[in-house]
Scaffold this motif. Sequence first.
Motif, short mmCIF file in Angstrom:
data_model
loop_
_atom_site.label_atom_id
_atom_site.label_comp_id
_atom_site.label_asym_id
_atom_site.label_seq_id
_atom_site.Cartn_x
_atom_site.Cartn_y
_atom_site.Cartn_z
N PHE A 74 0.90 -1.19 -0.17
CA PHE A 74 -0.07 -0.06 0.13
C PHE A 74 0.72 1.26 0.07
O PHE A 74 1.79 1.48 0.74
CB PHE A 74 -0.79 -0.09 1.36
CG PHE A 74 -1.71 1.29 1.57
CD1 PHE A 74 -2.53 1.60 0.57
CD2 PHE A 74 -1.55 2.06 2.74
CE1 PHE A 74 -3.43 2.95 0.50
CE2 PHE A 74 -2.19 3.29 2.67
CZ PHE A 74 -3.09 3.78 1.81
N TYR A 76 -0.50 4.86 -0.85
CA TYR A 76 -1.18 6.23 -0.46
C TYR A 76 -2.79 6.11 -1.06
O TYR A 76 -2.79 5.18 -1.78
CB TYR A 76 -0.64 7.42 -0.89
CG TYR A 76 -0.26 7.51 -2.63
CD1 TYR A 76 -1.44 7.93 -3.44
CD2 TYR A 76 0.85 6.83 -3.10
CE1 TYR A 76 -1.46 8.09 -4.58
CE2 TYR A 76 0.71 7.06 -4.57
CZ TYR A 76 -0.24 7.68 -5.39
OH TYR A 76 -0.11 7.69 -6.71
N GLU A 77 -3.53 6.87 -0.41
CA GLU A 77 -4.89 7.24 -0.83
C GLU A 77 -4.82 8.36 -1.82
O GLU A 77 -4.57 9.46 -1.21
CB GLU A 77 -5.76 7.27 0.25
CG GLU A 77 -7.28 7.09 -0.09
CD GLU A 77 -8.32 6.80 1.11
OE1 GLU A 77 -9.47 6.94 0.90
OE2 GLU A 77 -7.78 6.65 2.27
N GLY A 80 -10.22 8.90 -2.96
CA GLY A 80 -10.96 7.80 -2.22
C GLY A 80 -10.71 6.36 -3.07
O GLY A 80 -11.11 5.38 -3.24
N MET A 81 -9.58 6.65 -3.90
CA MET A 81 -8.78 5.36 -4.46
C MET A 81 -7.53 5.00 -3.77
O MET A 81 -6.62 5.94 -3.31
CB MET A 81 -8.44 5.60 -6.10
CG MET A 81 -9.77 5.93 -6.71
SD MET A 81 -10.71 4.54 -6.93
CE MET A 81 -9.97 3.48 -8.32
N LEU A 82 -7.44 3.78 -3.38
CA LEU A 82 -6.19 3.07 -2.63
C LEU A 82 -5.19 2.84 -3.73
O LEU A 82 -5.59 2.01 -4.76
CB LEU A 82 -6.62 1.78 -1.86
CG LEU A 82 -7.63 2.24 -1.01
CD1 LEU A 82 -7.91 0.91 -0.09
CD2 LEU A 82 -7.16 3.31 0.16
N GLU A 94 -4.86 0.73 -8.89
CA GLU A 94 -5.80 1.38 -8.07
C GLU A 94 -6.87 0.75 -7.80
O GLU A 94 -7.50 0.10 -8.50
CB GLU A 94 -6.13 2.86 -8.77
CG GLU A 94 -5.22 3.88 -8.47
CD GLU A 94 -5.50 5.13 -9.08
OE1 GLU A 94 -6.80 5.39 -9.57
OE2 GLU A 94 -4.60 6.04 -8.85
N ALA A 97 -11.51 2.60 -2.18
CA ALA A 97 -11.29 2.43 -0.73
C ALA A 97 -12.38 1.72 -0.12
O ALA A 97 -12.27 0.96 0.80
CB ALA A 97 -11.08 3.83 -0.09
N GLU A 98 -13.77 1.77 -0.67
CA GLU A 98 -14.73 0.75 -0.20
C GLU A 98 -14.44 -0.55 -0.35
O GLU A 98 -15.53 -1.57 0.41
CB GLU A 98 -16.20 1.15 -1.12
CG GLU A 98 -16.52 2.64 -1.08
CD GLU A 98 -16.22 3.42 -2.35
OE1 GLU A 98 -16.12 2.91 -3.68
OE2 GLU A 98 -15.19 4.22 -2.10
N ARG A 104 -11.01 -0.70 6.53
CA ARG A 104 -10.28 0.26 5.94
C ARG A 104 -9.30 0.99 6.90
O ARG A 104 -8.13 1.30 6.62
CB ARG A 104 -11.08 1.31 5.33
CG ARG A 104 -10.46 2.58 4.78
CD ARG A 104 -9.45 2.59 3.87
NE ARG A 104 -8.71 3.57 3.53
CZ ARG A 104 -7.36 4.05 3.93
NH1 ARG A 104 -6.85 3.12 5.06
NH2 ARG A 104 -6.79 5.02 3.82
#
Length: 187
Positions: A74, A76-77, A80-82, A94, A97-98, A104
């Motif tokens: 991982f 960064y965010e 709303g996308m990880l 990508e 985040a949901e 989360r």
Amino acid sequence: MPKINGNEIRPGNVLEHNDGLWAAVKVDHVKPGKGGAFAQVELRNLRNGSKLNERFRSADKVEKVRLEQKDQQFLYENDGMLVFMDTTSYEQVELPAEILGDRRPFLQDGMTVVVEFHDAEALSASLPQKVTCKIVETEPVVKGQTAANSFKPAILDNGIKVMVPPFVGQDEMIVVNTETMEYAERA
């Protein structure tokens, strides 16, 4: 891809059905008094999260899909996308985040997660089973309450509230099970 009979579907299987990828969430095998047996399967779409209930008879054939699992780091965010990176090829992917749901907050910078791929498309991510967190706020330690099977609330550094044993104090590091979201042990 291998085809399996409708009565061979198990929870966790990924199927290609109705031009989509579906994960079997719940499977009930039903044998009515009249007629043939069937499997009542609750499916969840891996792309948009929608749910579907289907009946599969033993004669029905469905495509069982194998997902490729890769360890990703991982980064960064962003909006709303990880953003995850493959540690061997340095390719970035990508995911929304949901996709992690209420787990989360346990995602930490640099954490290695397992991302499942179908062809080159990333579909899901799963956190390590145990994560180390710091207790930010809890009641003080009470002497002599170590044997009692009681728990007290504690707030972690990621904002999640968990129940911890009475001997665990503030600013201590603990290990939390990310599947049950419960205290596992001291770190």
